[in-house]
Design an enzyme around this catalytic site. Structure first.
Site, PDB file in Angstrom:
ATOM      1  N   ASP A   1       3.248  -2.701 -12.252  1.00  0.00           N
ATOM      2  CA  ASP A   1       3.682  -1.735 -11.475  1.00  0.00           C
ATOM      3  C   ASP A   1       3.138   0.316 -11.741  1.00  0.00           C
ATOM      4  O   ASP A   1       2.495   0.550 -10.249  1.00  0.00           O
ATOM      5  CB  ASP A   1       5.010  -1.501 -12.434  1.00  0.00           C
ATOM      6  CG  ASP A   1       6.215  -2.750 -12.084  1.00  0.00           C
ATOM      7  OD1 ASP A   1       5.406  -3.267 -11.256  1.00  0.00           O
ATOM      8  OD2 ASP A   1       7.065  -2.557 -12.192  1.00  0.00           O
TER       9      ASP A   1
ATOM     10  N   SER B   1       6.191  -8.887  -8.280  1.00  0.00           N
ATOM     11  CA  SER B   1       5.867  -7.263  -9.223  1.00  0.00           C
ATOM     12  C   SER B   1       4.846  -6.461  -8.454  1.00  0.00           C
ATOM     13  O   SER B   1       5.522  -5.500  -8.554  1.00  0.00           O
ATOM     14  CB  SER B   1       5.726  -8.131 -10.113  1.00  0.00           C
ATOM     15  OG  SER B   1       6.612  -7.882 -11.069  1.00  0.00           O
TER      16      SER B   1
ATOM     17  N   ASP C   1       2.456  -8.518  11.370  1.00  0.00           N
ATOM     18  CA  ASP C   1       3.075  -9.872  11.358  1.00  0.00           C
ATOM     19  C   ASP C   1       2.787 -11.190  11.260  1.00  0.00           C
ATOM     20  O   ASP C   1       1.462 -11.628  11.361  1.00  0.00           O
ATOM     21  CB  ASP C   1       3.300 -10.537  13.163  1.00  0.00           C
ATOM     22  CG  ASP C   1       4.522 -11.319  13.115  1.00  0.00           C
ATOM     23  OD1 ASP C   1       5.016 -11.665  12.184  1.00  0.00           O
ATOM     24  OD2 ASP C   1       4.538 -11.534  14.278  1.00  0.00           O
ATOM     25  N   ILE C   2       3.045 -11.637   9.960  1.00  0.00           N
ATOM     26  CA  ILE C   2       2.624 -13.016   9.247  1.00  0.00           C
ATOM     27  C   ILE C   2       2.712 -14.187   9.540  1.00  0.00           C
ATOM     28  O   ILE C   2       4.332 -14.619   8.994  1.00  0.00           O
ATOM     29  CB  ILE C   2       2.448 -12.575   7.922  1.00  0.00           C
ATOM     30  CG1 ILE C   2       1.695 -11.192   7.057  1.00  0.00           C
ATOM     31  CG2 ILE C   2       1.743 -13.571   6.657  1.00  0.00           C
ATOM     32  CD1 ILE C   2       2.393 -10.795   5.682  1.00  0.00           C
TER      33      ILE C   2
ATOM     34  N   GLY D   1       6.904 -12.957  14.163  1.00  0.00           N
ATOM     35  CA  GLY D   1       8.806 -12.058  13.975  1.00  0.00           C
ATOM     36  C   GLY D   1       8.897 -12.439  12.916  1.00  0.00           C
ATOM     37  O   GLY D   1       8.573 -12.725  11.841  1.00  0.00           O
TER      38      GLY D   1
ATOM     39  N   GLY E   1       6.231 -17.108  10.064  1.00  0.00           N
ATOM     40  CA  GLY E   1       6.269 -17.788  11.996  1.00  0.00           C
ATOM     41  C   GLY E   1       6.399 -15.947  12.560  1.00  0.00           C
ATOM     42  O   GLY E   1       5.815 -15.080  11.887  1.00  0.00           O
TER      43      GLY E   1
ATOM     44  N   GLU F   1       4.111  -6.112 -16.840  1.00  0.00           N
ATOM     45  CA  GLU F   1       4.647  -6.033 -15.641  1.00  0.00           C
ATOM     46  C   GLU F   1       4.530  -4.111 -15.863  1.00  0.00           C
ATOM     47  O   GLU F   1       4.457  -3.570 -14.351  1.00  0.00           O
ATOM     48  CB  GLU F   1       6.314  -6.158 -15.970  1.00  0.00           C
ATOM     49  CG  GLU F   1       7.315  -5.599 -14.803  1.00  0.00           C
ATOM     50  CD  GLU F   1       6.315  -6.595 -13.626  1.00  0.00           C
ATOM     51  OE1 GLU F   1       6.381  -5.249 -12.699  1.00  0.00           O
ATOM     52  OE2 GLU F   1       6.753  -7.817 -13.516  1.00  0.00           O
TER      53      GLU F   1
END
Length: 390
Positions: free
Chosen positions: A142, A316, A351-352, A372, A370, A138
């Protein structure tokens, strides 16, 4: 009977051919770097390490150039920023592994001798906790992501004595006291009755960016991502796509009912003023998102608990990317609430709009991407740094 004989012979031949044909190549497999906590109020890291294939010299995952291209980020940013990575236990080779990663990708050196890198225990001293190879993965992830996005920033690694939320929270307070303006949190635990107490004690730091991974278990809420004081970071699947103007496509990450970016409605913590979605009366997770799918993961070098280059994923990976993106945008003012910034500038995010993390949920936007705002990806992923400016 002749046709039947021919058919039987043909079936026999086809069966023999199938038995001797090489198997189709399997997709990548991965494992959780940290095991699930055995006790309440104990955190698990959200790193997933791809196994079964060797990643030669960083070629098994996205490096800094790909991440900058995907998210429209500058190549040499982060000067004057101090970004803290807070994790449990010691990674005794953290500085060395970071050096290998940065050298491989042509990033400026970041060492303790130069003052760029500093490691401290949860009290700010040098009595470091015991080593832990699982959490070392981890930490390596990072540090790599912070370096990839903000290569000129100084890095503060604060290592908690254990994975208890009280120890990790104390380490967050220490990171802020030592001057970190941006804090990356890539761990979490199930939200419980202690969440409000922990939140006020460890995560309420006006003027400081705290980016927290939403979690990897699919639909559901984890703490501290559910804190109204942090930037909750969801995860995506990110792939090159030459048919789009951006050159990349991104969807909400989910690889199964129990694995994918976490999202949902907090059952305990209040909704911040800047969140206006109407399907959750409390804090909604997430705010923004970045790459997390291990199948489209990032390159990491790890020599403690590993022996070289690996591909990692999980939220992560997303949390330090977002913490570093804030560092590229400039220092938040004293008393500000950096988690609110993207809500002022949603047009500065990708926007995904596709992907779901559960078969169903109510309302549907809590688990389905969706147009927004939505739970899995929040307002979207970085399109430059405009969304992270005050």
């Amino acid at each position: 009977m002749r046709p039947l004989a021919l058919t039987a012979a043909l079936l026999t031949a086809l069966t023999a051919t199938a038995a001797t044909a090489p198997a189709a190549p399997a997709g990548p497999r991965w494992v959780r770097s940290c095991t699930a906590p055995a006790r309440a109020d104990t955190a698990s890291c959200d790193a997933l390490r791809v196994i079964g294939t060797a990643a030669a010299a960083g070629d098994g995952g996205y490096g800094p150039a790909e991440l900058r291209a995907a998210y429209g980020l500058p190549a040499d940013g982060g000067a004057d920023a101090v970004i803290a990575v807070v994790d449990a236990y010691d990674h005794p080779r953290a500085e060395t592994d970071l050096g290998v990663y940065r050298d491989h990708y042509g990033l400026p050196a970041c060492t303790g001798d130069s003052g760029c890198f500093r490691k401290a225990d949860q009290r700010g001293g040098t009595r470091l906790p015991r080593g832990n190879t699982a959490w070392a993965g981890e930490t390596a992830l990072d540090l790599a992501m912070v370096s990839a996005v903000a290569p000129r920033a100084r890095i503060l690694l604060v290592e908690a004595d254990s994975a208890a939320v009280s120890d990790l929270g104390a380490a967050v307070n220490t990171a802020v006291a030592l001057g970190a303006q941006y804090v990356s949190i890539s761990w979490g635990t199930a939200e419980n009755a202690n969440a409000a107490t922990y939140d006020s004690r460890y995560f309420d730091h006006p003027g400081v960016v705290i980016a927290a991974a939403s979690g990897d278990g699919g639909y559901g809420v984890n703490f501290p991502a559910s804190s109204p004081h942090v930037v909750a970071v969801g995860g995506t699947t990110l792939r090159p796509d030459g048919t789009t103007a951006r050159g990349w496509t991104e969807t909400a990450w989910s690889t199964g009912p129990d694995e994918g970016t976490a999202s949902g409605c907090s059952g305990r913590l209040p909704k911040p003023a800047w969140q206006t979605d109407t399907g959750c009366g409390h804090r909604t997770v997430a705010d923004v998102a970045a790459v997390a799918d291990p199948a489209t993961g990032v390159a990491v070098y790890q020599s403690y608990g590993g022996n070289g280059w690996y591909t990692y994923g999980g939220t992560s990976a997303a949390a330090p990317i977002i913490a570093a993106a804030y560092a590229l945008a400039g220092h938040p003012s004293a008393g500000s609430r950096p988690a609110s910034f993207p809500y002022r500038h949603p047009e500065a995010l990708h926007d995904i709009t596709s992907g779901t993390t559960a078969a169903s949920c109510a309302p549907a936007y809590l688990c389905t991407a969706g147009a927004g705002y939505d739970g899995p990806t929040g307002l979207g992923s970085p399109a430059g740094v405009g969304a992270f400016r005050e």
